[in-house]
Design an enzyme around this catalytic site. Structure first.
Site, PDB file in Angstrom:
ATOM      1  N   HIS A 140     -45.439 -13.603 -11.692  1.00  0.00           N
ATOM      2  CA  HIS A 140     -46.072 -14.533 -10.761  1.00  0.00           C
ATOM      3  C   HIS A 140     -45.077 -15.005  -9.709  1.00  0.00           C
ATOM      4  O   HIS A 140     -43.931 -15.323 -10.019  1.00  0.00           O
ATOM      5  CB  HIS A 140     -46.626 -15.734 -11.536  1.00  0.00           C
ATOM      6  CG  HIS A 140     -47.234 -16.788 -10.666  1.00  0.00           C
ATOM      7  ND1 HIS A 140     -48.288 -16.541  -9.808  1.00  0.00           N
ATOM      8  CD2 HIS A 140     -46.923 -18.102 -10.502  1.00  0.00           C
ATOM      9  CE1 HIS A 140     -48.606 -17.658  -9.167  1.00  0.00           C
ATOM     10  NE2 HIS A 140     -47.792 -18.607  -9.567  1.00  0.00           N
ATOM     11  N   ASP A 157     -47.741 -23.384  -5.537  1.00  0.00           N
ATOM     12  CA  ASP A 157     -48.019 -22.456  -6.629  1.00  0.00           C
ATOM     13  C   ASP A 157     -49.509 -22.182  -6.676  1.00  0.00           C
ATOM     14  O   ASP A 157     -50.306 -23.092  -6.894  1.00  0.00           O
ATOM     15  CB  ASP A 157     -47.547 -23.070  -7.954  1.00  0.00           C
ATOM     16  CG  ASP A 157     -47.783 -22.168  -9.141  1.00  0.00           C
ATOM     17  OD1 ASP A 157     -48.158 -21.000  -8.937  1.00  0.00           O
ATOM     18  OD2 ASP A 157     -47.607 -22.639 -10.276  1.00  0.00           O
ATOM     19  N   CYS A 200     -50.656 -13.936  -5.574  1.00  0.00           N
ATOM     20  CA  CYS A 200     -49.618 -14.959  -5.430  1.00  0.00           C
ATOM     21  C   CYS A 200     -48.542 -14.585  -4.412  1.00  0.00           C
ATOM     22  O   CYS A 200     -48.063 -15.441  -3.668  1.00  0.00           O
ATOM     23  CB  CYS A 200     -48.986 -15.266  -6.778  1.00  0.00           C
ATOM     24  SG  CYS A 200     -48.371 -13.812  -7.667  1.00  0.00           S
TER      25      CYS A 200
END
Length: 244
Positions: A140, A157, A200
């Site tokens: 991630h 995030d 992401c």
């Protein structure tokens, strides 16, 4: 070109499909060669070149066709794409923003401050307006930013709160001591942020772009396919599109 904004193909299947429809013939591309446009904007002839030799070169960064293909579909972006785009962001901000290499945080976590001390030998971090730190946590990507003027650290995030795993504050305080910048040894605040859930790496680059160019976050998950194509073209052109 109409689909991706560049003559360099994003996917081999797109080229095969176009050739089949244009010439009513079946085409096959072997692993050794690929038909590409001649990259020069004023030249329209097709050329044949080895896939392994195709490169986009910008300063110390080199992107291969395989690197660019990480921008296709739902693929995860690799370090080469992240770091070259970070270089374009710094150039577009006239170096008022500093993008730390995607390997920086890994090195910091494994070897501590001494392991990254030389990374800023030629850079005064505290003369920048914003520091952008891409962070890779297993599978991630997220982004940590440091607003130098307000001494504020934020986490962007797209999946959740990963702040516990990201210790940029300790690094900045140690850097301030090493550079004799006592004003930055205290007073920092940390504000975690949460947005969308997928893509992401693309989110991290778009966060970075918006912050560096003082643009609002006016994008959502549905905009990601379009953003992927824009990033692809910007990397091929070696510059950001300032009108978008």
């Amino acid at each position: 070109y109409r689909r991706y904004g560049s003559f360099i193909p994003l996917c081999k299947s797109d080229i095969l499909s176009h050739l089949k429809g244009r010439f009513k013939l079946s085409f096959r591309i072997c692993r050794k060669t690929l038909i590409l446009s001649a990259a020069a904007r004023y030249q329209t002839a097709l050329i044949e070149m080895p896939v392994s030799q195709f490169q986009v070169v910008y300063k110390k960064h080199i992107l291969t066709l395989e690197d660019l293909l990480t921008l296709a579909d739902q693929n995860w972006l690799n370090d080469q794409v992240m770091n070259m785009y970070g270089e374009l962001i710094m150039e577009s901000s006239h170096h008022k923003v500093h993008f730390l290499n995607s390997f920086f945080h890994r090195q910091l976590m494994t070897k501590g401050y001494e392991g990254v001390k030389r990374w800023t030998k030629q850079v005064d971090l505290f003369s920048k307006s914003i520091l952008l730190v891409p962070v890779h946590l297993e599978v991630h990507w997220c982004l940590v930013t440091a607003d130098v003027a307000s001494k504020k650290i934020c986490l962007y995030d797209s999946q959740g709160n990963a702040l516990e795993k990201v210790n940029i504050l300790k690094y900045l305080i140690t850097e301030a001591k090493g550079k004799h910048q006592s004003a930055y040894e205290s007073g920092w605040t940390k504000i975690p942020q949460q947005t969308n859930e997928n893509d992401c790496g693309v989110f991290v680059l778009e966060y970075s772009r918006c912050l560096a160019l003082s643009r609002p976050f006016q994008f959502t998950q549905k905009d990601i396919p379009k953003i992927r194509k824009r990033i692809y073209k910007e990397l091929c052109d070696c510059k950001l599109q300032m009108d978008t």
